[in-house]
Design a protein around this motif. Structure first.
Motif, PDB file in Angstrom:
ATOM      1  N   ARG A  58      51.982  57.772  38.450  1.00  0.00           N
ATOM      2  CA  ARG A  58      51.976  56.331  38.710  1.00  0.00           C
ATOM      3  C   ARG A  58      50.573  55.885  39.120  1.00  0.00           C
ATOM      4  O   ARG A  58      50.056  54.880  38.651  1.00  0.00           O
ATOM      5  CB  ARG A  58      52.982  56.077  39.837  1.00  0.00           C
ATOM      6  CG  ARG A  58      53.151  54.734  40.349  1.00  0.00           C
ATOM      7  CD  ARG A  58      54.069  54.745  41.564  1.00  0.00           C
ATOM      8  NE  ARG A  58      55.247  55.561  41.439  1.00  0.00           N
ATOM      9  CZ  ARG A  58      56.462  55.087  41.182  1.00  0.00           C
ATOM     10  NH1 ARG A  58      56.649  53.805  41.037  1.00  0.00           N
ATOM     11  NH2 ARG A  58      57.480  55.888  41.092  1.00  0.00           N
ATOM     12  N   TRP A  59      49.930  56.641  40.014  1.00  0.00           N
ATOM     13  CA  TRP A  59      48.612  56.278  40.517  1.00  0.00           C
ATOM     14  C   TRP A  59      47.559  56.411  39.418  1.00  0.00           C
ATOM     15  O   TRP A  59      46.674  55.564  39.298  1.00  0.00           O
ATOM     16  CB  TRP A  59      48.260  57.157  41.714  1.00  0.00           C
ATOM     17  CG  TRP A  59      47.005  56.733  42.388  1.00  0.00           C
ATOM     18  CD1 TRP A  59      45.789  57.343  42.326  1.00  0.00           C
ATOM     19  CD2 TRP A  59      46.839  55.590  43.231  1.00  0.00           C
ATOM     20  NE1 TRP A  59      44.886  56.657  43.078  1.00  0.00           N
ATOM     21  CE2 TRP A  59      45.493  55.576  43.643  1.00  0.00           C
ATOM     22  CE3 TRP A  59      47.687  54.579  43.666  1.00  0.00           C
ATOM     23  CZ2 TRP A  59      44.981  54.589  44.473  1.00  0.00           C
ATOM     24  CZ3 TRP A  59      47.188  53.599  44.501  1.00  0.00           C
ATOM     25  CH2 TRP A  59      45.849  53.609  44.894  1.00  0.00           C
ATOM     26  N   ASP A  60      47.618  57.490  38.616  1.00  0.00           N
ATOM     27  CA  ASP A  60      46.652  57.689  37.533  1.00  0.00           C
ATOM     28  C   ASP A  60      46.708  56.559  36.515  1.00  0.00           C
ATOM     29  O   ASP A  60      45.702  56.172  35.952  1.00  0.00           O
ATOM     30  CB  ASP A  60      46.894  59.023  36.813  1.00  0.00           C
ATOM     31  CG  ASP A  60      46.419  60.214  37.625  1.00  0.00           C
ATOM     32  OD1 ASP A  60      45.675  60.018  38.603  1.00  0.00           O
ATOM     33  OD2 ASP A  60      46.821  61.342  37.287  1.00  0.00           O
ATOM     34  N   THR A  61      47.902  56.025  36.288  1.00  0.00           N
ATOM     35  CA  THR A  61      48.077  54.978  35.287  1.00  0.00           C
ATOM     36  C   THR A  61      47.633  53.611  35.797  1.00  0.00           C
ATOM     37  O   THR A  61      46.924  52.889  35.120  1.00  0.00           O
ATOM     38  CB  THR A  61      49.559  54.899  34.865  1.00  0.00           C
ATOM     39  OG1 THR A  61      49.968  56.178  34.424  1.00  0.00           O
ATOM     40  CG2 THR A  61      49.760  53.914  33.745  1.00  0.00           C
ATOM     41  N   LEU A  62      48.034  53.263  37.017  1.00  0.00           N
ATOM     42  CA  LEU A  62      47.837  51.898  37.507  1.00  0.00           C
ATOM     43  C   LEU A  62      46.784  51.746  38.598  1.00  0.00           C
ATOM     44  O   LEU A  62      46.226  50.663  38.758  1.00  0.00           O
ATOM     45  CB  LEU A  62      49.170  51.360  38.057  1.00  0.00           C
ATOM     46  CG  LEU A  62      50.333  51.301  37.084  1.00  0.00           C
ATOM     47  CD1 LEU A  62      51.596  50.865  37.823  1.00  0.00           C
ATOM     48  CD2 LEU A  62      50.026  50.339  35.953  1.00  0.00           C
ATOM     49  N   ASN A  63      46.525  52.792  39.381  1.00  0.00           N
ATOM     50  CA  ASN A  63      45.700  52.679  40.586  1.00  0.00           C
ATOM     51  C   ASN A  63      46.166  51.536  41.469  1.00  0.00           C
ATOM     52  O   ASN A  63      45.373  50.826  42.072  1.00  0.00           O
ATOM     53  CB  ASN A  63      44.221  52.524  40.246  1.00  0.00           C
ATOM     54  CG  ASN A  63      43.551  53.852  40.019  1.00  0.00           C
ATOM     55  OD1 ASN A  63      44.056  54.890  40.410  1.00  0.00           O
ATOM     56  ND2 ASN A  63      42.401  53.820  39.377  1.00  0.00           N
TER      57      ASN A  63
END
Length: 77
Positions: A58-63
């Protein structure tokens, strides 16, 4: 009474935990959607812990991390 937040990350399970207390067996749980689990106080239904599954993906995709909860933040004394 205001509670301090503890944030911890389980790299193996890829779960971000946001806690106001140590999780315990009598808590109810409810999926809030988007792979986010709330652990609730059985009596008051207050959110005491959040578990955010697949956090790194989730973090890698959206930050960006948006949680489906309302929060009032203030300094702990």
């Amino acid at each position: 009474m205001a509670k301090k937040l503890t944030v911890r990350y389980d790299k193996i399970g890829d779960i971000l935990y946001i806690d106001t207390c140590t999780p315990y067996a009598d808590q109810d749980s409810e999926e809030l959607g988007d792979e986010i689990i709330a652990r609730l106080n059985q009596i008051s239904s207050a959110v005491e812990n959040l578990e955010i599954l697949f956090f790194s993906k989730r973090w890698d995709t959206l930050n960006l991390l948006e949680l489906p909860i309302n929060a009032v933040l203030q300094l702990a004394s």
